[in-house]
Write a protein that holds these residues in place. Structure first.
Motif, mmCIF file in Angstrom:
data_model
loop_
_atom_site.group_PDB
_atom_site.id
_atom_site.type_symbol
_atom_site.label_atom_id
_atom_site.label_comp_id
_atom_site.label_asym_id
_atom_site.label_seq_id
_atom_site.Cartn_x
_atom_site.Cartn_y
_atom_site.Cartn_z
ATOM 1 N N VAL A 196 54.856 -7.575 -21.576
ATOM 2 C CA VAL A 196 53.485 -7.217 -21.681
ATOM 3 C C VAL A 196 52.794 -7.756 -20.516
ATOM 4 O O VAL A 196 52.142 -7.019 -19.820
ATOM 5 N N TYR A 197 52.940 -8.726 -20.056
ATOM 6 C CA TYR A 197 52.457 -9.328 -18.687
ATOM 7 C C TYR A 197 52.872 -8.545 -17.587
ATOM 8 O O TYR A 197 52.084 -8.287 -16.903
ATOM 9 N N LYS A 198 54.164 -8.100 -17.526
ATOM 10 C CA LYS A 198 54.361 -7.247 -16.391
ATOM 11 C C LYS A 198 53.626 -5.977 -16.535
ATOM 12 O O LYS A 198 53.201 -5.314 -15.375
ATOM 13 N N GLY A 199 53.686 -5.240 -17.735
ATOM 14 C CA GLY A 199 53.115 -3.921 -17.892
ATOM 15 C C GLY A 199 51.503 -4.140 -17.519
ATOM 16 O O GLY A 199 51.001 -3.160 -16.872
ATOM 17 N N THR A 200 50.818 -5.018 -18.087
ATOM 18 C CA THR A 200 49.516 -5.267 -17.622
ATOM 19 C C THR A 200 49.321 -5.501 -16.222
ATOM 20 O O THR A 200 48.374 -4.850 -15.642
ATOM 21 N N GLU A 201 50.057 -6.164 -15.391
ATOM 22 C CA GLU A 201 50.052 -6.447 -14.136
ATOM 23 C C GLU A 201 50.330 -5.327 -13.471
ATOM 24 O O GLU A 201 49.554 -4.961 -12.417
ATOM 25 N N ASP A 202 51.227 -4.456 -13.797
ATOM 26 C CA ASP A 202 51.476 -2.961 -13.265
ATOM 27 C C ASP A 202 50.233 -2.145 -13.136
ATOM 28 O O ASP A 202 50.012 -1.462 -12.321
ATOM 29 N N ARG A 203 49.513 -2.094 -14.598
ATOM 30 C CA ARG A 203 48.569 -1.123 -14.660
ATOM 31 C C ARG A 203 47.344 -1.511 -13.655
ATOM 32 O O ARG A 203 46.466 -0.740 -13.389
ATOM 33 N N LEU A 204 47.030 -2.993 -13.887
ATOM 34 C CA LEU A 204 46.039 -3.539 -12.912
ATOM 35 C C LEU A 204 46.288 -3.273 -11.482
ATOM 36 O O LEU A 204 45.371 -2.587 -10.642
ATOM 37 N N MET A 205 47.536 -3.366 -10.936
ATOM 38 C CA MET A 205 47.905 -2.660 -9.713
ATOM 39 C C MET A 205 47.680 -1.271 -9.452
ATOM 40 O O MET A 205 47.192 -1.002 -8.344
ATOM 41 N N GLU A 206 48.124 -0.476 -10.274
ATOM 42 C CA GLU A 206 47.834 0.998 -10.349
ATOM 43 C C GLU A 206 46.192 1.461 -10.083
ATOM 44 O O GLU A 206 45.735 2.188 -9.467
ATOM 45 N N ALA A 207 45.528 0.670 -10.971
ATOM 46 C CA ALA A 207 43.978 0.756 -10.981
ATOM 47 C C ALA A 207 43.389 0.381 -9.691
ATOM 48 O O ALA A 207 42.473 1.152 -9.279
ATOM 49 N N GLY A 208 43.721 -0.636 -9.196
ATOM 50 C CA GLY A 208 43.474 -1.072 -7.879
ATOM 51 C C GLY A 208 43.705 -0.198 -7.013
ATOM 52 O O GLY A 208 42.850 0.266 -5.954
ATOM 53 N N ARG A 209 44.981 0.423 -6.795
ATOM 54 C CA ARG A 209 45.090 1.675 -5.748
ATOM 55 C C ARG A 209 44.561 2.648 -6.145
ATOM 56 O O ARG A 209 43.825 3.458 -5.056
ATOM 57 N N SER A 210 44.170 3.163 -7.443
ATOM 58 C CA SER A 210 43.337 4.241 -7.915
ATOM 59 C C SER A 210 41.815 4.129 -7.184
ATOM 60 O O SER A 210 41.288 4.919 -6.792
ATOM 61 N N GLY A 216 40.937 2.220 -4.819
ATOM 62 C CA GLY A 216 41.096 2.394 -3.322
ATOM 63 C C GLY A 216 41.086 3.771 -2.881
ATOM 64 O O GLY A 216 40.217 4.167 -1.943
ATOM 65 N N LEU A 217 41.790 4.610 -3.440
ATOM 66 C CA LEU A 217 41.685 6.011 -2.946
ATOM 67 C C LEU A 217 40.354 6.772 -3.441
ATOM 68 O O LEU A 217 40.035 7.564 -2.686
ATOM 69 N N PHE A 218 39.706 6.321 -4.567
ATOM 70 C CA PHE A 218 38.538 6.801 -4.936
ATOM 71 C C PHE A 218 37.500 6.339 -3.815
ATOM 72 O O PHE A 218 36.546 7.063 -3.563
ATOM 73 N N ALA A 220 37.956 8.497 -1.121
ATOM 74 C CA ALA A 220 37.581 10.022 -0.948
ATOM 75 C C ALA A 220 35.813 9.841 -1.021
ATOM 76 O O ALA A 220 35.354 11.020 -0.585
ATOM 77 N N LEU A 221 35.212 9.034 -1.697
ATOM 78 C CA LEU A 221 33.776 8.931 -1.507
ATOM 79 C C LEU A 221 33.268 8.741 -0.203
ATOM 80 O O LEU A 221 32.266 9.333 0.286
ATOM 81 N N GLN A 222 33.836 7.862 0.580
ATOM 82 C CA GLN A 222 33.683 7.683 2.088
ATOM 83 C C GLN A 222 33.721 9.036 2.910
ATOM 84 O O GLN A 222 32.945 9.572 3.609
ATOM 85 N N LEU A 223 34.835 9.717 2.562
ATOM 86 C CA LEU A 223 35.055 11.065 3.289
ATOM 87 C C LEU A 223 34.057 12.156 2.717
ATOM 88 O O LEU A 223 33.462 12.764 3.640
ATOM 89 N N LEU A 224 33.680 12.143 1.705
ATOM 90 C CA LEU A 224 32.843 13.016 0.968
ATOM 91 C C LEU A 224 31.466 12.891 1.717
ATOM 92 O O LEU A 224 30.659 13.581 2.039
ATOM 93 N N GLY A 225 31.023 11.379 1.828
ATOM 94 C CA GLY A 225 29.973 11.166 2.442
ATOM 95 C C GLY A 225 29.674 11.375 3.953
ATOM 96 O O GLY A 225 28.640 12.072 4.388
ATOM 97 N N MET A 226 30.882 11.243 4.664
ATOM 98 C CA MET A 226 30.933 11.917 5.974
ATOM 99 C C MET A 226 30.788 13.377 5.933
ATOM 100 O O MET A 226 30.044 13.658 6.938
ATOM 101 N N LYS A 227 31.295 14.271 5.077
ATOM 102 C CA LYS A 227 31.191 15.476 5.262
ATOM 103 C C LYS A 227 29.697 15.915 4.906
ATOM 104 O O LYS A 227 29.295 17.100 5.592
ATOM 105 N N VAL A 228 29.038 15.306 3.879
ATOM 106 C CA VAL A 228 27.585 15.605 3.425
ATOM 107 C C VAL A 228 26.922 15.410 4.735
ATOM 108 O O VAL A 228 25.864 16.293 5.071
#
Length: 195
Positions: free
Chosen positions: A49-63, A65-67, A70-78
């Motif tokens: 459970v700990y490993k699964g939670t840790e993996d999900r938290l890392m994936e959420a952190g990566r997501s 970062g990507l978000f 994307a917001l910075q790129l969208l701001g530059m385009k605007v």
């Protein structure tokens, strides 16, 4: 998490009394084995459970970062879009000013052409009047004046013809410029609409 499992096992070992030697209570030894086995399985499950939670938290952190990217790129385009729209507005104002200047020049040319046409008509009338006066008496000097007036009339006629052609070219250029301005205004209007 493995440290937690190890601590749980150590606690169980110290709490449960050891079985007496001689096998008087074999059932307690089996219970202790089952208890250790259960604690080990619980530790492994908690570790999973700990490993699964840790993996999900890392994936959420990566997501996240990507978000953010994307917001910075969208701001530059605007921002770039706003800059481009501002440049288009500036160019449109400049072209509108040029169109107004062309319109004024065309109106001035048309007025000048009207004046030249009137002057030419007056000159033609004068020529006809002189021709009538000179028909009967072909005097040398009067004939020369008549030829001079005719040449002057022809020259003015040519100038009127050239000015008329120039005016027509200016009108065509103005029509093209107005069409171009309408297209730019339509693009600006379309760019200003919310997406």
């Amino acid at each position: 998490m493995p440290a937690l499992s190890l601590c749980l096992l150590c606690t169980l070992v110290t709490v449960v009394p050891a079985a007496p030697v001689g096998g008087a209570q074999p059932a307690q030894h089996e219970e202790l084995t089952l208890l250790f086995h259960g604690a080990l399985q619980l530790g492994q499950a908690l570790n999973g459970v700990y490993k699964g939670t840790e993996d999900r938290l890392m994936e959420a952190g990566r997501s996240m970062g990507l978000f953010d990217q994307a917001l910075q790129l969208l701001g530059m385009k605007v921002h770039e879009g706003r800059d481009a729209a501002q440049k288009l507005r500036t160019n449109l104002l400049e072209m509108q000013t040029e169109e107004d200047a062309l319109q004024l020049r065309a109106e001035a040319t048309a007025q000048l052409l009207g004046e030249v046409a009137q002057a030419q008509q007056v000159l033609r009338d004068n020529v006809k009047q002189l021709e009538g006066q000179l028909r009967g008496a072909w005097l040398g000097q009067s004939s020369q004046q008549l030829e001079t007036i005719k040449a002057h009339t022809e020259k003015q006629s040519h100038q009127v013809w050239a000015l008329t052609g120039h005016l027509q070219r200016q009108r065509r250029e103005m029509a093209k410029l107005q069409q171009w301005l309408r297209q730019i205004q339509e693009r600006l209007h379309t760019a200003a609409l919310p997406a």
